[in-house]
Design a protein around this motif. Structure first.
Motif, short mmCIF file in Angstrom:
data_model
loop_
_atom_site.label_atom_id
_atom_site.label_comp_id
_atom_site.label_asym_id
_atom_site.label_seq_id
_atom_site.Cartn_x
_atom_site.Cartn_y
_atom_site.Cartn_z
N MET A 2 44.55 26.07 43.32
CA MET A 2 43.70 27.30 43.54
C MET A 2 42.86 26.41 44.78
O MET A 2 42.71 26.93 45.87
N LEU A 3 42.47 25.13 44.73
CA LEU A 3 41.07 24.71 45.08
C LEU A 3 42.17 24.10 46.55
O LEU A 3 42.20 24.23 47.67
N GLY A 4 43.48 23.90 46.56
CA GLY A 4 43.95 23.01 47.88
C GLY A 4 43.94 25.06 48.39
O GLY A 4 44.47 24.56 49.82
N ILE A 5 44.12 25.85 48.39
CA ILE A 5 44.88 26.90 48.67
C ILE A 5 42.73 27.30 50.10
O ILE A 5 42.73 27.93 50.88
N GLY A 6 42.27 27.01 48.85
CA GLY A 6 40.99 27.33 49.47
C GLY A 6 40.80 26.25 50.52
O GLY A 6 39.94 26.68 51.88
N VAL A 9 36.14 29.21 41.66
CA VAL A 9 35.73 29.83 41.83
C VAL A 9 35.20 30.20 43.11
O VAL A 9 35.41 30.11 44.78
N VAL A 10 33.77 29.70 42.71
CA VAL A 10 33.43 29.36 43.85
C VAL A 10 33.33 28.49 45.00
O VAL A 10 33.25 28.58 46.14
N LEU A 11 34.06 27.30 43.91
CA LEU A 11 34.15 26.13 45.73
C LEU A 11 35.12 26.75 46.67
O LEU A 11 35.35 26.64 48.03
N TYR A 12 36.29 27.75 46.40
CA TYR A 12 36.96 27.92 47.32
C TYR A 12 37.15 29.27 47.92
O TYR A 12 37.28 29.65 49.28
N LEU A 35 33.96 29.97 48.56
CA LEU A 35 32.51 29.27 49.07
C LEU A 35 33.01 29.11 50.65
O LEU A 35 32.69 28.96 51.78
N PHE A 36 34.11 28.15 50.40
CA PHE A 36 34.44 27.42 51.92
C PHE A 36 35.61 28.04 52.52
O PHE A 36 35.31 28.83 53.14
N GLY A 37 36.82 28.83 51.48
CA GLY A 37 37.66 29.55 52.55
C GLY A 37 37.91 31.37 52.38
O GLY A 37 37.97 31.71 53.39
N GLY A 38 36.95 32.04 51.71
CA GLY A 38 35.49 32.68 52.03
C GLY A 38 36.74 33.86 51.61
O GLY A 38 37.78 33.33 51.06
N PHE A 39 36.95 34.66 52.68
CA PHE A 39 38.35 35.96 52.26
C PHE A 39 39.29 35.54 51.83
O PHE A 39 40.14 36.05 51.33
N LEU A 40 39.91 34.74 53.37
CA LEU A 40 41.52 34.40 53.39
C LEU A 40 41.77 33.47 51.78
O LEU A 40 42.41 34.20 51.63
N ALA A 41 41.33 33.29 51.17
CA ALA A 41 41.11 32.36 49.93
C ALA A 41 41.02 32.96 49.43
O ALA A 41 42.36 32.72 48.31
N VAL A 42 40.42 34.38 48.93
CA VAL A 42 40.23 34.31 48.21
C VAL A 42 41.61 35.52 48.33
O VAL A 42 42.60 36.04 47.31
N SER A 43 41.82 36.06 49.62
CA SER A 43 43.21 36.83 49.17
C SER A 43 44.64 36.51 49.33
O SER A 43 45.45 36.80 48.32
N LEU A 44 44.53 35.14 48.94
CA LEU A 44 45.86 34.19 49.37
C LEU A 44 45.88 33.54 47.84
O LEU A 44 46.91 34.02 47.39
N THR A 45 44.91 33.66 46.93
CA THR A 45 45.13 32.49 45.20
C THR A 45 45.20 34.22 45.22
O THR A 45 45.71 34.04 43.96
N SER A 91 27.00 31.46 46.33
CA SER A 91 26.09 30.50 45.41
C SER A 91 25.32 31.64 44.30
O SER A 91 25.46 30.75 43.54
N ILE A 92 23.99 32.22 45.29
CA ILE A 92 23.34 33.35 44.34
C ILE A 92 23.95 34.43 43.17
O ILE A 92 23.61 33.73 41.99
N VAL A 93 25.00 34.86 43.71
CA VAL A 93 25.23 35.70 42.58
C VAL A 93 26.18 34.71 41.83
O VAL A 93 26.31 35.37 40.66
N ALA A 94 26.90 33.65 41.92
CA ALA A 94 27.89 33.04 40.80
C ALA A 94 26.60 33.03 39.71
O ALA A 94 27.36 32.96 38.85
N ILE A 95 25.62 32.02 39.76
CA ILE A 95 24.33 31.66 39.00
C ILE A 95 23.89 33.42 38.01
O ILE A 95 23.84 32.99 36.79
N LEU A 96 23.61 33.99 38.89
CA LEU A 96 24.09 35.40 38.08
C LEU A 96 24.35 35.87 37.02
O LEU A 96 24.68 35.82 35.76
#
Length: 416
Positions: free
Chosen positions: A16-20, A94-97, A99-109, A297-302
């Protein structure tokens, strides 16, 4: 936790992190890339991503748990670490991939996670069924005579309420955005076929997990304190630790796919609808991407704070959120597509009426024969109906939309 499970879960997190990281290098330089993957998703990625982010932990825990308790009438709805440590590890990845990979990371994961879920939902019920010693029907009749009844002990309103879950799909932003990002309208039929095939198999697998799990645990005198953990129990009892770890990763995949999607949708709303609209109308793409990452990051903390209530039911949480989004946005989306007379006032009225109806239905001090309104009828039903009425009545009572909107409506309708 056994070594085999740790290895499987660790490999899953690393992938997952690699995809991010890959997505970070591919498409996060501007807002379109970060929020929509450059609108260049293939139909297979879009379809499985939508399915995985839609189903969440509901498909692997909520629905099998409902089937375990009530049987086929629920079909109408269609790890050794501490809870807190698991929460932090999962959210961190989840936040790492995201945060850095955005929508493409979310879609591929999500695509990879959808494949994992697909395999798991075939494997677990199939193995559980193959190990049953007695005929399924006789065993389930001993557990609960209503288990193989499509109606069970429910009523017509109960069946309508369960089937009304389908109305929620039209109002889920994290699902709709997947199809906004498909590379071409011509890819939609392919995406639809892939998505529906995945959904049907996954739903049947979830139903089978609950039904066959109830029979297996009854035959083997296994006590199940929490029905929503039946998938976990079967995974650990029936499989080698390496495979069990893979199956546990399927549950994480189901949960993480929705977490990442909701994080990004919330981030997009905060960035585009609030920050750019009210605070910095001239903000550059680089600035908006940065604000989007901070919002994640803020939404993740909440979300971590809200998740500390470990006693809450997955099915209850999902049903409330599903009804809220479905009633507030579902009618609006449908009327936008099929009725060009709807205007701004009608759209706003529909959103407000739908959301307020659901909130009152769940939390209002109203009862019918001593029962809460939600126990009588699922809140999305009145919310969806009243929101639709509000859209029509208010739109007809106010000015027609301007010619630019109606012209665009006609152009899009003609193209489709």
């Amino acid at each position: 936790m056994e070594t085999g499970m740790i290895i499987s879960l660790s490999l899953y997190f690393v992938v997952m992190l690699g995809i991010g990281l890959y997505a970070y290098k591919q498409s996060t330089s501007d807002v379109s890339g970060y929020m929509l993957g450059g609108r260049n998703l293939s139909p297979s990625v879009a379809a499985l991503s939508a399915g995985a982010s839609d189903m969440s932990g509901w498909i692997l825990m909520g629905l099998p748990g409902a089937m375990f308790v009530t049987g086929l009438s629920s079909t109408w709805i269609a790890f050794g670490l501490s809870y807190e440590m698991g929460l932090y590890i999962t959210t961190g990845v989840v936040v790492l991939y995201t945060l850095f990979g955005g929508f493409l990371a979310v879609s591929l994961t999500d695509f990879v996670q959808g494949c994992i879920m697909f395999i798991a939902l075939i494997l677990v019920p199939a193995v559980a069924y193959s190990l049953l010693d007695q005929p399924l029907q006789s065993t389930l009749n001993s557990v609960n005579p209503d288990m193989l009844s499509w109606i069970g002990a429910g009523s017509a309103l109960g069946i309508i309420s369960a089937m009304a879950w389908g109305l929620g799909y039209f109002g889920q932003p994290h699902i709709i955005v997947r199809f906004m990002s498909v590379r071409s309208v011509k890819d939609m039929p392919t995406a639809r076929r892939i998505g529906m095939s995945w959904m049907i198999v996954a739903a049947i697998g979830a139903v089978g997990t609950g039904i066959f799990g109830a029979a297996y645990t009854y035959e083997n005198n296994i006590v199940v304190d929490d029905p929503e953990t039946i998938f976990l129990i079967l995974s650990e009892l029936l499989f080698h630790p390496l495979i069990a770890g893979f199956l546990l990763a399927a549950i994480l995949a189901a949960i993480m796919s929705t977490i990442s999607s909701q994080l990004l949708v919330s981030s997009s709303s905060l960035t585009e609808d609030f920050y750019k609209t009210f605070l910095r109308k001239e903000a550059s793409d680089a600035e908006l991407v940065l604000v989007g990452r901070i919002s994640v990051s803020i939404v993740a903390i909440l979300a971590i704070y809200l998740a500390y209530d470990r006693d809450s039911s997955i099915l209850d949480l999902v049903s409330n959120a599903w009804a809220g989004f479905g009633a507030a946005f579902g009618p609006l989306v449908l009327f936008s597509l099929y009725w060009k007379r709807m205007n701004f006032a009608g759209a706003l009225s529909g959103m407000v009426v739908g959301a307020v109806t659901v909130l009152l239905w769940i939390y209002g001090p109203f009862t019918i024969n001593g029962e809460s309104l939600s126990s009588v009828m699922y809140e999305i039903v009145p919310g969806f109906i009243l929101a639709s009425i509000a859209i029509v009545v208010v739109s007809l009572a106010t000015n027609e939309p301007n010619s630019d909107i109606t012209t665009l409506f006609d152009e899009v309708e003609k193209e489709l």
